[in-house]
Write a protein that holds these residues in place. Structure first.
Motif, short mmCIF file in Angstrom:
data_model
loop_
_atom_site.label_atom_id
_atom_site.label_comp_id
_atom_site.label_asym_id
_atom_site.label_seq_id
_atom_site.Cartn_x
_atom_site.Cartn_y
_atom_site.Cartn_z
N THR A 126 0.84 -1.21 0.00
CA THR A 126 0.00 0.00 0.00
C THR A 126 0.88 1.25 0.00
O THR A 126 0.67 2.17 -0.80
CB THR A 126 -0.88 0.00 1.27
N PHE A 127 1.86 1.27 0.92
CA PHE A 127 2.67 2.48 1.06
C PHE A 127 3.66 2.64 -0.10
O PHE A 127 3.99 3.75 -0.50
CB PHE A 127 3.37 2.48 2.42
N ARG A 128 4.12 1.51 -0.65
CA ARG A 128 5.00 1.60 -1.81
C ARG A 128 4.25 2.22 -2.98
O ARG A 128 4.80 3.06 -3.70
CB ARG A 128 5.50 0.21 -2.21
N LYS A 129 2.99 1.81 -3.15
CA LYS A 129 2.19 2.36 -4.25
C LYS A 129 1.93 3.84 -4.04
O LYS A 129 1.98 4.63 -5.00
CB LYS A 129 0.85 1.61 -4.36
N ALA A 130 1.66 4.23 -2.79
CA ALA A 130 1.43 5.65 -2.49
C ALA A 130 2.66 6.46 -2.87
O ALA A 130 2.55 7.54 -3.50
CB ALA A 130 1.09 5.83 -1.01
N ALA A 131 3.85 5.94 -2.50
CA ALA A 131 5.09 6.67 -2.82
C ALA A 131 5.27 6.75 -4.33
O ALA A 131 5.68 7.79 -4.87
CB ALA A 131 6.27 5.95 -2.17
N GLU A 132 4.95 5.66 -5.01
CA GLU A 132 5.12 5.63 -6.47
C GLU A 132 4.23 6.68 -7.14
O GLU A 132 4.65 7.34 -8.09
CB GLU A 132 4.79 4.23 -6.99
N ARG A 133 3.00 6.80 -6.61
CA ARG A 133 2.08 7.79 -7.18
C ARG A 133 2.63 9.20 -7.02
O ARG A 133 2.32 10.10 -7.80
CB ARG A 133 0.71 7.70 -6.50
N ALA A 134 3.44 9.42 -5.98
CA ALA A 134 4.01 10.76 -5.78
C ALA A 134 5.35 10.89 -6.49
O ALA A 134 6.07 11.88 -6.31
CB ALA A 134 4.17 11.01 -4.29
N GLY A 135 5.73 9.89 -7.27
CA GLY A 135 6.94 10.00 -8.08
C GLY A 135 8.20 9.47 -7.42
O GLY A 135 9.30 9.65 -7.93
#
Lengths: 130, 661
Positions: free
Chosen positions: B77-86
């Motif tokens: 979940t948190f990896r995806k959130a970080a990815e969405r922020a670049g």
């Protein structure tokens, strides 16, 4: 002397060495009991009354002397509750409450023969002597 | 310079009740390179993830530490959130301050201190993180289902329906499993065979489904999307493609002493046999323990009568090798051994039977042709007594600690069927609790009591014994507070069910975890109930826990949906946290190759430029598609050449330093 049912029930539980709360109320102890009809309170009732702290009636009941200590209930209980040990703990409690020493070393030579195992003497003194 | 953000989750009160989150935030703010720290009630929520994304943008974060639950829960979940922020997703580290901290501590002071330490370690680690990119691996678009009962059949049919190939491996000579042995099914009382056998036929006829009966899984290698499986096809001594199932061999076979497993050993069968009339495949099999020809070399009668020429006494076990993308465990159950309960006289009195034996005694295709007769003297019983919970909810060591779940319902079924067919038979049921959660289940049980006059007695049976040619049941009626002595003709034991004994072996081949009762563990008991924690392994039916047929079929469909979801992908993203070797340090000793469980390590002769010295050396090369990142090679390497991306030796040392600081 002040008598506290809950405290006595806790003491009985500790003496019995088992955990009556593990009982799932299946009644297999009473189903196995050869003395069932002799008893006012049956093995499963001993277990549930000790859990509830309702022990005064048990201590006053003749049922405690009707248990044959055959251990059928202990062997068959699916929950490892060991009802016979609970009944035994109630029995011992009544003896201790009488405040007297039931067994005197002076009496021993007269009642001992070579059939009695030494272990029986040890446990008898543990139980019946304050 | 690195810019780290620390995010501390309360997890409602799960963390916040035992950890002072404000102190963790304050402590985080003074860590080197930490430029931002904040707490929030639910960091995994959309709002919580928003805080992380905004902070990454606003504070130009190069790394993120989330102090929250186990990474198994929300690392993705948190990896995806970080990815969405670049941000590269592998620049996120989780400090597990829930499972490893708040849940196991009571004292808030201690909990807070430990949470701060875990946070510090994660910050120290993230400072050494490097951006990683996941590789890709192919997906073999074929599934394997282990077990051919209703669970396995339904899973296979659903997978095939989506257009994927699926193989069923069944250890017995026919598919159908336990359900094939049942007479009627609750709560509708429809005939088990009538609803199962069409499904068996469908499985055999479906061109996407391949059946390996009388076969067992021998070994499993590989990983999700790329399993390599060896299947042992045991010798039937009958050519499967030639046998017509005519049964002439069975009629002529002189050895008729074999116990009929399908009928729960209640009668005998020949040494060459078809398990039951609707068996799939409808092919005979020779029991080598009973066959006179195989044991002594003399006889050969079946070969003489077989007009198709299907008998082959020289047949050998065959090993088949196949590739699969996904594997479903559907290994099912067996009843426990009732002879452990001496008090019920199961081993000594033939009229004391188990519930599954009763199914066969009431089945039209069973040993008595569906007429209920006492096994001892083949007479009509006048009274039958059922005993519930034999070995279920039993912690004494003789039984199982769990509730077997199906017994209350099948006993109500048995009682009703007997009262319906033989109104002169009185039926008693000794029960502890009647558990009927399920659609139309309680109504079913009440029908047994109210319409069919089944005598339900609240209490357990102490013993069963034989006296003057009948059985005596000594039980207790807890409502009446009376002991009961009952004369009865038959006793039926509702024995607990346990996972099939092969489950443990199969689970270890698949590296699927099992619980203390040998049931296969789910990846998450609520949110991922049909997946094993091992990627690519799915669960169907009773191998996961006791369940009835409707539940099994639902779970089988769910497992199939998960398999289809996996097989529909062309590529799987691989874990980039794989090992690699430093060629300058590698001395080609082969230690890592020996400990690698995935066969991911090979060696190459390479031209190495070692500080100006050019020479050809044998060095280790890691196949990143095969490596699963277990780290065995990194600890075994004597020269320190092997290292794991995302978990480098340097990072682990930095964590230890931070903890000890």
């Amino acid at each position: 002397m002040h008598f506290d049912q809950k405290e006595t029930a806790n003491l009985i539980t500790r003496m019995s060495g088992t955990d009556p709360k593990k009982c799932m109320k299946c009644g297999k102890c009473s189903a196995s009991c050869p003395s069932f009809d002799e008893m006012e309170y049956h093995p499963h009732q001993f277990v549930s009354m000790v859990v509830k702290g309702d022990v005064e009636r048990l201590l006053a009941s003749k049922s405690i002397t009707k248990c044959l200590t055959c251990f059928a209930c202990v062997q068959r209980c699916p929950r490892g509750v060991e009802p016979a040990n609970i009944i035994e703990a109630v029995r011992v409690t009544t003896l201790r409450q009488q405040g007297t020493c039931y067994l005197s070393p002076d009496d021993v030579p007269a009642i001992v023969d070579d059939q009695i195992p030494q272990q029986a003497l040890v446990s008898a003194f543990r139980k019946y002597r304050k | 310079m690195q810019r780290i953000g620390v995010f501390v989750c309360w997890c409602g009160s799960n963390i916040a009740a035992t950890v002072d989150v404000d102190r963790v935030v304050a402590e985080a703010k003074v860590q080197p390179n930490v430029v931002f720290a904040q707490d929030y009630q639910y960091m995994c929520s959309e709002a919580g993830q928003g805080i992380i994304r905004n902070a990454i943008a606003e504070h130009k974060l190069t790394g993120v530490v989330v102090c929250s639950c186990s990474p198994r829960m929300h690392e993705n979940t948190f990896r995806k959130a970080a990815e969405r922020a670049g941000l590269n997703p592998y620049m996120v580290e989780i400090a597990n301050i829930r499972e490893h901290c708040s849940w196991i501590h009571k004292d808030k002071e201690e909990g807070t201190e430990k949470a701060c330490v875990l946070m510090r370690a994660a910050v120290a680690k993230v400072l050494l993180n490097a951006p990683l990119k996941a590789g890709e691996s192919k997906v073999t678009k074929r599934a394997l289902v282990i077990g051919g009962g209703i669970a396995g059949i339904q899973t296979a049919l659903d997978i095939a329906d989506a257009g994927f190939e699926v193989d069923i491996v069944e250890k017995r000579a026919t598919i159908g499993g336990r359900m094939a042995q049942l007479d009627k099914t609750f709560p509708t009382l429809d005939c088990s065979a009538c609803i199962l056998t069409p499904k068996m036929v469908e499985a055999a006829a479906n061109e996407k489904v391949k059946l390996y009966t009388y076969s067992e899984v021998e070994s499993v290698g590989g990983f999700v999307g790329n399993f390599h499986v060896k299947i042992r096809k045991k010798a039937r001594f009958v050519k499967e493609d030639i046998c017509t199932g005519c049964g002439a061999c069975m009629a002529k076979c002189p050895s008729k002493k074999g116990l009929n497993e399908f009928n729960m050993n209640l009668n005998n069968r020949p040494a060459i046999y078809i398990p039951f009339a609707q068996a799939i495949p409808n092919v005979a099999v020779i029991d080598p323990e009973q066959c006179i020809k195989l044991k002594t070399g003399k006889c050969g009668l079946c070969e003489k009568v077989c007009t198709a020429g299907a008998i082959d006494y020289k047949q050998q076990d065959e090993i088949i090798e196949e590739e699969y993308g996904a594997i479903v465990m559907a290994t099912g159950f067996q009843p426990i051994d009732a002879s452990k309960f001496d008090e019920y006289s199961y081993s000594t009195c033939p009229d004391v039977v188990t519930s599954l034996e009763l199914e066969r005694l009431m089945n039209a295709a069973g040993p008595t042709g569906g007429v209920l007769l006492k096994p001892s003297d083949k007479t009509h019983p006048k009274s039958i007594t059922f005993i519930q919970c034999v070995g279920s909810r039993d912690v004494s060591g003789r039984g199982k600690c769990y509730c077997s779940k199906i017994c209350c319902m099948y006993t109500a079924k048995h009682a009703m069927l007997i009262r319906d067919k033989y109104p002169d038979v009185e039926v008693h049921v000794f029960y502890i609790d009647v558990r009927t959660p399920g659609k139309n289940f309680d109504e079913f049980y009440r029908r047994a009591v109210e319409q069919y006059d089944v005598d339900y007695i609240k209490g357990q049976v102490g013993k069963v014994y034989e006296e003057d040619g009948h059985l005596v049941v000594q039980g207790v009626d807890l409502i009446a507070n009376e002991q009961i002595i009952l004369n009865t003709d038959m006793v039926v034991l509702a024995t607990a069910i346990e996972p099939d004994p092969t489950a443990r072996k199969v689970a270890s081949m698949l590296t699927a975890s099992i619980d203390t009762n040998d049931f296969i563990t789910e990846a998450h008991p609520k949110l991922r109930p049909v997946e094993s924690p091992t990627a690519g392994i799915f669960l169907s039916g009773v191998c996961q826990g006791p369940k009835d047929i409707p539940e099994t079929v639902s779970q089988a469909g769910a497992a199939a949906a998960k398999v289809i979801g996996l097989l529909a992908k062309d590529k799987l993203l691989t874990n980039p946290c794989v090992s690699h070797s430093n060629e300058l340090l590698c001395n080609g000793c082969s230690c890592c190759e020996k400990v690698c469980p995935y066969g991911a390590i090979g060696y190459e002769d390479k031209l190495i430029n070692d500080h100006g010295v050019r020479e050809t050396r044998r060095v280790c090369v890691v196949n990143e598609a095969l490596c699963q990142g277990c780290g065995a090679c990194t600890v075994v390497c004597p020269s320190g050449a092997m290292d794991l991306k995302g978990f480098s030796n340097k990072q682990i040392m930095a964590e230890v330093d931070a903890i000890c600081r």
